[in-house]
Design a protein around this motif. Sequence first.
Motif, PDB file in Angstrom:
ATOM      1  N   GLY A 206       0.673  -0.735  -0.419  1.00 34.99           N
ATOM      2  CA  GLY A 206      -0.202   0.114   0.069  1.00 34.99           C
ATOM      3  C   GLY A 206       0.818   1.346  -0.175  1.00 34.99           C
ATOM      4  N   GLN A 207       0.063   2.174   0.083  1.00 34.32           N
ATOM      5  CA  GLN A 207       0.763   3.470  -0.120  1.00 34.32           C
ATOM      6  C   GLN A 207       1.032   4.088   1.319  1.00 34.32           C
ATOM      7  OE1 GLN A 207      -1.481   6.971  -2.530  1.00 34.32           O
ATOM      8  NE2 GLN A 207       0.216   8.069  -1.921  1.00 34.32           N
ATOM      9  N   ARG A 208       2.277   4.203   1.808  1.00 30.33           N
ATOM     10  CA  ARG A 208       2.253   4.736   3.189  1.00 30.33           C
ATOM     11  C   ARG A 208       2.629   6.340   3.017  1.00 30.33           C
ATOM     12  NH1 ARG A 208       1.464   0.516   6.025  1.00 30.33           N
ATOM     13  NH2 ARG A 208       1.505  -1.444   5.005  1.00 30.33           N
ATOM     14  N   ALA A 209       2.172   6.523   5.226  1.00 26.17           N
ATOM     15  CA  ALA A 209       2.611   8.009   5.426  1.00 26.17           C
ATOM     16  C   ALA A 209       4.334   7.611   5.031  1.00 26.17           C
ATOM     17  CB  ALA A 209       2.385   7.949   6.318  1.00 26.17           C
ATOM     18  N   ASP A 210       4.038   9.046   5.201  1.00 23.35           N
ATOM     19  CA  ASP A 210       5.787   9.700   4.882  1.00 23.35           C
ATOM     20  C   ASP A 210       5.944   9.479   7.191  1.00 23.35           C
ATOM     21  OD1 ASP A 210       6.464  10.386   2.826  1.00 23.35           O
ATOM     22  OD2 ASP A 210       5.897  12.349   3.505  1.00 23.35           O
ATOM     23  N   TRP A 211       5.045   9.190   8.040  1.00 19.33           N
ATOM     24  CA  TRP A 211       4.881   9.198   9.797  1.00 19.33           C
ATOM     25  C   TRP A 211       4.903   8.136   9.816  1.00 19.33           C
ATOM     26  CZ3 TRP A 211       4.327  13.152  14.039  1.00 19.33           C
ATOM     27  CH2 TRP A 211       5.531  12.286  15.068  1.00 19.33           C
ATOM     28  N   GLU A 212       5.392   6.921   9.242  1.00 19.93           N
ATOM     29  CA  GLU A 212       4.455   5.051   9.685  1.00 19.93           C
ATOM     30  C   GLU A 212       4.322   4.899  11.418  1.00 19.93           C
ATOM     31  OE1 GLU A 212       3.270   2.506   7.833  1.00 19.93           O
ATOM     32  OE2 GLU A 212       2.710   4.376   7.005  1.00 19.93           O
ATOM     33  N   TYR A 213       3.381   4.235  11.615  1.00 20.24           N
ATOM     34  CA  TYR A 213       3.140   3.436  12.909  1.00 20.24           C
ATOM     35  C   TYR A 213       4.594   2.465  13.255  1.00 20.24           C
ATOM     36  CZ  TYR A 213       1.698  -0.988  11.021  1.00 20.24           C
ATOM     37  OH  TYR A 213       1.060  -1.911  10.383  1.00 20.24           O
ATOM     38  N   ARG A 275      -5.610   5.802   5.622  1.00 19.08           N
ATOM     39  CA  ARG A 275      -4.440   7.165   4.958  1.00 19.08           C
ATOM     40  C   ARG A 275      -3.189   7.876   6.164  1.00 19.08           C
ATOM     41  NH1 ARG A 275      -5.804   9.513  -0.975  1.00 19.08           N
ATOM     42  NH2 ARG A 275      -6.166   7.598  -1.985  1.00 19.08           N
ATOM     43  N   ALA A 276      -3.479   7.037   7.153  1.00 17.17           N
ATOM     44  CA  ALA A 276      -3.399   7.569   8.541  1.00 17.17           C
ATOM     45  C   ALA A 276      -2.153   7.893   8.683  1.00 17.17           C
ATOM     46  CB  ALA A 276      -3.409   6.215   9.677  1.00 17.17           C
ATOM     47  N   SER A 277      -1.531   8.582   9.553  1.00 18.95           N
ATOM     48  CA  SER A 277       0.359   8.757   9.871  1.00 18.95           C
ATOM     49  C   SER A 277      -0.702   8.676  11.641  1.00 18.95           C
ATOM     50  CB  SER A 277      -0.100  10.220   9.253  1.00 18.95           C
ATOM     51  OG  SER A 277      -0.444  11.536  10.125  1.00 18.95           O
ATOM     52  N   TYR A 278       1.425   9.331  12.001  1.00 20.46           N
ATOM     53  CA  TYR A 278       1.684   8.156  13.316  1.00 20.46           C
ATOM     54  C   TYR A 278       0.454   8.977  14.189  1.00 20.46           C
ATOM     55  CZ  TYR A 278       4.602   7.359  17.858  1.00 20.46           C
ATOM     56  OH  TYR A 278       4.387   7.345  18.886  1.00 20.46           O
ATOM     57  N   MET A 279       0.261  10.437  14.043  1.00 17.96           N
ATOM     58  CA  MET A 279      -0.194  11.063  15.533  1.00 17.96           C
ATOM     59  C   MET A 279      -2.402  10.366  15.023  1.00 17.96           C
ATOM     60  SD  MET A 279       1.466  13.144  16.612  1.00 17.96           S
ATOM     61  CE  MET A 279       0.478  14.098  17.588  1.00 17.96           C
ATOM     62  N   GLU A 280      -1.985   9.374  14.327  1.00 15.91           N
ATOM     63  CA  GLU A 280      -3.823   9.287  14.193  1.00 15.91           C
ATOM     64  C   GLU A 280      -3.576   7.548  14.401  1.00 15.91           C
ATOM     65  OE1 GLU A 280      -5.508  10.930   9.758  1.00 15.91           O
ATOM     66  OE2 GLU A 280      -3.729  10.526   9.906  1.00 15.91           O
ATOM     67  N   PHE A 281      -3.214   7.191  15.666  1.00 17.64           N
ATOM     68  CA  PHE A 281      -2.745   6.005  15.991  1.00 17.64           C
ATOM     69  C   PHE A 281      -3.986   5.274  16.456  1.00 17.64           C
ATOM     70  CE2 PHE A 281      -1.555   2.159  18.401  1.00 17.64           C
ATOM     71  CZ  PHE A 281      -0.804   1.392  17.344  1.00 17.64           C
ATOM     72  N   ASN A 282      -4.293   6.108  17.811  1.00 18.47           N
ATOM     73  CA  ASN A 282      -5.285   5.922  18.106  1.00 18.47           C
ATOM     74  C   ASN A 282      -6.460   5.275  18.219  1.00 18.47           C
ATOM     75  OD1 ASN A 282      -3.685   5.563  21.206  1.00 18.47           O
ATOM     76  ND2 ASN A 282      -3.306   7.468  21.431  1.00 18.47           N
ATOM     77  N   GLU A 283      -6.425   5.700  16.816  1.00 16.31           N
ATOM     78  CA  GLU A 283      -7.587   5.967  15.923  1.00 16.31           C
ATOM     79  C   GLU A 283      -8.141   5.302  15.057  1.00 16.31           C
ATOM     80  OE1 GLU A 283     -10.211   8.897  12.192  1.00 16.31           O
ATOM     81  OE2 GLU A 283      -8.495   9.829  13.640  1.00 16.31           O
ATOM     82  N   VAL A 284      -6.956   4.739  14.706  1.00 18.85           N
ATOM     83  CA  VAL A 284      -7.034   3.207  14.377  1.00 18.85           C
ATOM     84  C   VAL A 284      -7.088   2.553  14.793  1.00 18.85           C
ATOM     85  CG1 VAL A 284      -5.860   2.038  12.736  1.00 18.85           C
ATOM     86  CG2 VAL A 284      -5.641   4.716  12.270  1.00 18.85           C
TER      87      VAL A 284
END
Length: 315
Positions: A206-213, A275-284
């Motif tokens: 997949g297409q990853r965010a620049d700031w991954e979990y 299409r989440a990034s690190y700051m959205e980890f808890n939401e995911v």
Amino acid sequence: MSTTNLRRRLHHGDLDGRKNEHVDISSADSLNEPLLGKSSDDNFGSEVYDPRRQDLWDDDRKKEQLHWSFLFSNLIAQWAQWLASIIVSSVSVFGRLFPFSENQINPVYLSPLQEQRLNTLRRRLQIPFDGSRIEHQDALRQLWRLAYPTREIPPLKSELWKEMGWQGNDPSTDFRGGGLISLENLIFFARNYPNSFQMLLSKVQGQRADWEYPFAVAGINISFMLVQMLDLKSSVPSSKYGIRFLEFLERDENAFDHLYCVAFRLLDAQWLVKRASYMEFNEVLKSTRTQLERELVLDDVLEVKDLPSYTMLDE
């Protein structure tokens, strides 16, 4: 005597005491009617017998008897209604003190096998990670070998551990409330589903965010989330998800570890969809739990491998 029988026999409407029917005794045949008719001392001895007067006397007695029957019946009816009202009120008070609903979960009775496996899992949950213990250090080294089979195992404190998704150069500082079981979950994932493990570790899909979990720290969070979702800290799980998990556990002693692998794979899929990034980890992580809860209660799901999300795992 049941409330239904009281209602059928008495015909007094509501049994809560607010509606009462009364027998009408306000007619001429009331207690004002004299028992012996009119008489006086002056003409008592001179009174002449008259058969018609005897008939009237008999009629008066019948009316009086009927009147007392009405009074007695009314008294019994009111007493029964009062008793029924007390019963209904008592049930209402009991219901408020001990509320029950048709959706309430019945008490959980564990089979000997369920109890044994649940106790084993609980013992695992109670072991904190201790970086000073040799067996815990060996477990970390084992995880590295499974993750990077061709690479040399680094020291227990090294910047290289960050490549696996630990936050610092000392993995032991990242466990916190996860305990040893979260490390065991990662090892189980790498052993039993190596293709999925490597895919998530390397973030190749997949297409990853620049700031991954961070992979390893995400794994610790998933372990902690599952313990909460399945109510495993209670003496006996009472949530519907925990009860369903007990059914899984009876069929598979490694049900928790398999469910962990499903949850990790599902989290990564949710991450890509959002299409989440690190700051959205808890939401995911929260949406991952919600999806798992939906799947756990499906009627045709009898074990972890029946979960729809299990199909995403690649051994």
